[in-house]
Scaffold this active site. Structure first.
Site, PDB file in Angstrom:
ATOM      1  CE1 TYR A 107      -3.820  -2.286   0.182  1.00  0.00           C
ATOM      2  CE2 TYR A 107      -2.720  -3.286   2.057  1.00  0.00           C
ATOM      3  CZ  TYR A 107      -3.718  -3.315   1.103  1.00  0.00           C
ATOM      4  OH  TYR A 107      -4.599  -4.362   1.062  1.00  0.00           O
ATOM      5  CG  ASP A 168      -2.089 -12.100   6.442  1.00  0.00           C
ATOM      6  OD1 ASP A 168      -2.459 -13.258   6.621  1.00  0.00           O
ATOM      7  OD2 ASP A 168      -2.814 -11.223   5.949  1.00  0.00           O
ATOM      8  CG  HIS A 407       3.152  -7.644  -1.960  1.00  0.00           C
ATOM      9  ND1 HIS A 407       2.155  -7.130  -1.171  1.00  0.00           N
ATOM     10  CD2 HIS A 407       4.214  -7.816  -1.151  1.00  0.00           C
ATOM     11  CE1 HIS A 407       2.597  -7.007   0.065  1.00  0.00           C
ATOM     12  NE2 HIS A 407       3.853  -7.409   0.111  1.00  0.00           N
ATOM     13  CE1 TYR A 488      -8.326  -4.179   2.523  1.00  0.00           C
ATOM     14  CE2 TYR A 488      -8.585  -3.165   4.667  1.00  0.00           C
ATOM     15  CZ  TYR A 488      -7.879  -3.974   3.815  1.00  0.00           C
ATOM     16  OH  TYR A 488      -6.724  -4.575   4.250  1.00  0.00           O
ATOM     17  NE  ARG A 489      -4.180  -1.112   4.542  1.00  0.00           N
ATOM     18  CZ  ARG A 489      -3.599  -2.007   5.327  1.00  0.00           C
ATOM     19  NH1 ARG A 489      -4.096  -3.221   5.432  1.00  0.00           N
ATOM     20  NH2 ARG A 489      -2.534  -1.701   6.025  1.00  0.00           N
TER      21      ARG A 489
END
Ligand code: ADP
Length: 545
Positions: A107, A168, A407, A488-489
């Site tokens: 993110y 996680d 990622h 959501y993000r």
């Protein structure tokens, strides 16, 4: 190779002259100590790795890294020093960008949205666990407390009756993850829902405490989140309206016993049936935690082996190869894998597990994998730890899938319905094929909704792979929005696009956010552009991407 094509360093924020910037930095160094200000005047050595990541830029850069690069990093040691930095930023009109620990990989990591911002790294010095209350089951934390640190402190104090909840990866900040509305996997997995009380430095430098924290000498700040009047906490989550310097949170009573379980399903087309089975079980709390439905390809990847071990052709790994390789693992041939946990004493678990078993077996070819047959080094046991609130790092292993593995995530939410799952999964498959990307989708099922977390893994040193990953993400965001699904993000690079999809009634929500932004942050210094919210000084001047 982050040094490639970098402009002159440090990157000076637009609209500030180099000499004024130097003057401002000298002033800040004087105010908070030169050891606590670090100018990014040399190309970062490298991106580091998860536990020792670079905080100068996004270690998983999907655009050339200078796009989101800091000019300097400041390390406040107290709320008062955060105020000092904020006042300083107002004086010099220098954009600042707060991070707790900067590990929200996928993110944007530690990177600021506006190049040349000064990153406020709260985590390095403000890392105290201010309180753990063993009677109320609550804690009060500074931004630098990681899930590992909180877990270890609970163990050290011998509080065997309490669990924490962890996402996680356990190396991130509890405060940072919660503010970004990250989730974990115990029944307390919705971190934002279980937080109680914030201390916030506003963009003009004042400090407030939310909820009961506004009442002097109260003893309910961590037990009653609302206080009196409007509940302001939401304004400080995924926003650029303040810097959170303390946060309270509920801890979970330790389950007297627990047991992980795993089901496999054979066909891609089983998806809607599985999801429709999950919905009533999850809502009625027979499935008790944020459980996950993943694909077999991710199970290959979490072995930590590269894709080339399984397949050397170009493009996405073919499904027949995935199935043949999965068949060699303890899980056996499968398309979907469900990871869950049941809590409580044996007779209570058994009651729930029997219902779950009867329901899942309605899917033809469903199998329950006996945990006793799963080797101790299998990823299943990493999920087992996480669902019992013990931090872990194994999830990182799938980054090895490609060289220089990075990622970026596409994370839409939907009701827990088979038809929604099918529609979203089709979008992913179509865009993945179009751009030749490799994605790992995981359905994470909350109480009334599910997050589909689609991680795209790419080689960050391959410009074409970066471009493909970003194009794939952008395509998925658009496709999903057209059908009424939102994220959501999201990653810094996608914040404008995602914010733009939340445009009901002629963008009324963004107009409201912008009014708040201009009122709270008249000089527009606090994380401009975060969540697509631009202050007046930047708005409509070509910053959106
Ligand atoms: P983590 O280390 O938990 O993964 P980060 O520090 O990367 O979390 O923060 C995640 C996001 O939340 C970032 O976008 C960051 O700007 C924002 N954020 C983190 N900590 C704070 C804070 N204390 N106050 C305001 N925003 C924050």
């Amino acid at each position: 190779n982050v040094a490639q094509d970098l402009p002159q360093l440090p990157i000076i924020p637009q609209g500030v002259s180099r000499s004024n910037f130097n003057k401002a930095i000298a002033d800040l160094s004087e105010q908070i100590g030169s050891d606590n200000v670090s100018v990014v005047d040399k190309p970062p050595k490298d991106d580091g790795w998860y536990m020792e990541h670079a905080t100068t830029h996004d270690m998983m850069h999907v655009t050339p890294s200078r796009e989101f690069m800091a000019s300097a990093i400041a390390y406040p040691g107290s709320t008062a020093e955060v105020q000092t930095i904020v006042q300083w930023a107002n004086k010099y009109r220098i954009p600042i960008f707060p991070i707790s620990m900067g590990r929200n990989l996928g993110y944007g990591g530690a990177a600021p949205r506006v190049p040349g911002s000064v990153v406020i790294d709260l985590g390095r010095r403000m890392n105290k666990i201010l309180d753990i209350d063993p009677d109320d089951y609550t804690c009060l934390l500074e931004p630098g407390v990681s899930f590992y640190a909180l877990y270890e402190e609970v163990q050290k104090r011998g509080y065997k009756h309490m669990w924490i909840d962890t996402p996680d990866l356990g190396g991130g900040s509890v405060v940072g993850n919660t503010l970004d509305r990250g989730v974990g996997y115990t029944p307390y997995g919705d971190h934002w829902a279980v937080h109680s009380g914030l201390e916030v430095v506003l963009p003009t430098g004042e400090v407030i405490r939310t909820g009961m924290g506004a009442l002097p000498n109260n003893n309910t700040w961590q037990t009653f989140p609302y206080g009196f009047g409007p509940h302001t906490d939401g304004l400080f989550s995924q926003s650029n309206f303040g810097i959170v310097t303390k946060m309270g949170m509920a801890l979970m009573p330790a389950a007297p016993d627990h047991e992980s379980f795993m089901y496999t399903f054979q066909h891609e087309s089983d998806l809607p049936q599985i999801i429709d089975i999950i919905r009533p079980l999850r809502i009625s709390n027979i499935l008790e935690n944020v459980a996950q439905l993943r694909t077999a390809v991710q199970t290959l990847a979490v072995t930590g082996r590269p894709k080339t071990d399984f397949y050397t052709g170009s493009g996405r790994i073919p499904q027949d190869v995935v199935e043949a390789e999965a068949a060699k693992l303890p899980i056996g041939k499968a398309y979907w894998i469900y990871y869950g946990m049941s809590y409580g004493p044996k007779h209570i678990r058994q009651y729930k597990l029997d219902i779950i078993d009867a329901e899942f077996r309605k899917v033809s070819g469903a199998k329950r994998i006996d945990p006793a047959t799963i080797p101790k080094d299998n990823y299943f046991w990493s999920r087992d730890k996480i669902a019992a609130g013990e931090p872990d790092l194994e999830e990182l292993l799938w980054c090895n899938w490609v060289p220089n593995g990075s990622h970026i995530a596409f994370s839409p939410v939907s009701p827990i319905r088979g038809k929604d799952a099918t529609v979203l999964f089709e979008i992913c498959n179509r865009r993945q094929d179009q751009h030749g990307c490799e994605i790992f989708p995981a359905f994470c099922v909350g109480l009334r909704e599910m997050h589909l977390i689609v991680e795209c893994v790419f080689d960050k040193h391959d410009p074409e792979a970066c471009e493909a990953a970003l194009a794939c993400m952008r395509g998925m965001v658009d496709d999903a929005a057209k059908l009424g699904y939102g994220e959501y993000r999201t990653h810094l690079a996608l914040m404008d696009q995602v914010a733009g999809t939340y445009n009901w009634n002629d963008g009324a929500l963004m107009k409201f956010n912008e009014r708040l932004k201009d009122a709270l942050d008249p000089n527009g210094i606090m994380a401009p552009g975060k969540s697509g919210i631009w202050p007046a000084r930047y708005r409509g001047r070509g910053w959106e991407m």
